[in-house]
Scaffold this active site. Structure first.
Site, PDB file in Angstrom:
ATOM      1  N   CYS A 113     144.711  50.662 106.569  1.00  0.00           N
ATOM      2  CA  CYS A 113     143.385  51.169 106.294  1.00  0.00           C
ATOM      3  C   CYS A 113     142.250  50.752 107.233  1.00  0.00           C
ATOM      4  CB  CYS A 113     143.156  51.180 104.712  1.00  0.00           C
ATOM      5  SG  CYS A 113     141.541  51.621 104.446  1.00  0.00           S
ATOM      6  N   CYS A 121     138.933  49.726 105.491  1.00  0.00           N
ATOM      7  CA  CYS A 121     139.141  48.665 104.801  1.00  0.00           C
ATOM      8  C   CYS A 121     138.843  47.505 105.524  1.00  0.00           C
ATOM      9  CB  CYS A 121     140.897  48.400 104.010  1.00  0.00           C
ATOM     10  SG  CYS A 121     140.964  49.739 103.035  1.00  0.00           S
TER      11      CYS A 121
END
Length: 123
Positions: free
Chosen positions: A43, A46
Site C-alpha cells: 500500500c 501506508c
C-alpha cells in the site's frame, strides 16, 4: 520506560486478542497493508503515512496502547467480506482509530500531521 505500549499484530484474530488483553486502556490502532520480507507494504499510501503516524506518537497520552496492525495481503484486503471491513468498519488503509470511539483518520488524513497529532492528544 515508554510512555505508551506498542503492540504489533498481523490479521484480525491477533488484533482482537490484543484489544482483549488491553481492555480498560485507551487504545489507538493503525491499520496498514502487510509488509513483504523486505519490509515494504503493498500500500503506497501506508508507506507515506507511517512516518507521520510515528511522529504523531510523540503526542500520545501516557498509559495508552498503540496497536500496529497489518491487515493482510492485497487480495484479502480487497475482499468485501474480510473481518476488518465487516467487524470494524475499516474500509481503507491506512486508517488510524481511537478504538471504541467514532474518531478515525482514513487514507490521506493519515498524512496530515496536525490531524494525527490531534487524534493522539484528545482525551
Amino acid at each position: 520506560m515508554a510512555r505508551y505500549e506498542e503492540v504489533s499484530v498481523s490479521g484480525f484474530e491477533e488484533f482482537h486478542r490484543a484489544v482483549e488483553q488491553h481492555n480498560g486502556k485507551t487504545i489507538f490502532a493503525y491499520f496498514t497493508g502487510s509488509k513483504d520480507a523486505g519490509g515494504k507494504s503493498w500500500c503506497p499510501d501506508c508507506v507515506q503515512a507511517e512516518p507521520v503516524v510515528r511522529e504523531g506518537l510523540k503526542h500520545i497520552s501516557e498509559g495508552c496502547v498503540f496497536i500496529y496492525c497489518q491487515v493482510g495481503e492485497k487480495p484479502y484486503w480487497k475482499d468485501p467480506n474480510n473481518d476488518f471491513r465487516k467487524n470494524l468498519k475499516v474500509t481503507a488503509v491506512p486508517t488510524l482509530i481511537k478504538y471504541g470511539t467514532p474518531q478515525k483518520l482514513v487514507e490521506s488524513e493519515c498524512l496530515q500531521a496536525n490531524l494525527v497529532e490531534m487524534l493522539f492528544s484528545e482525551d
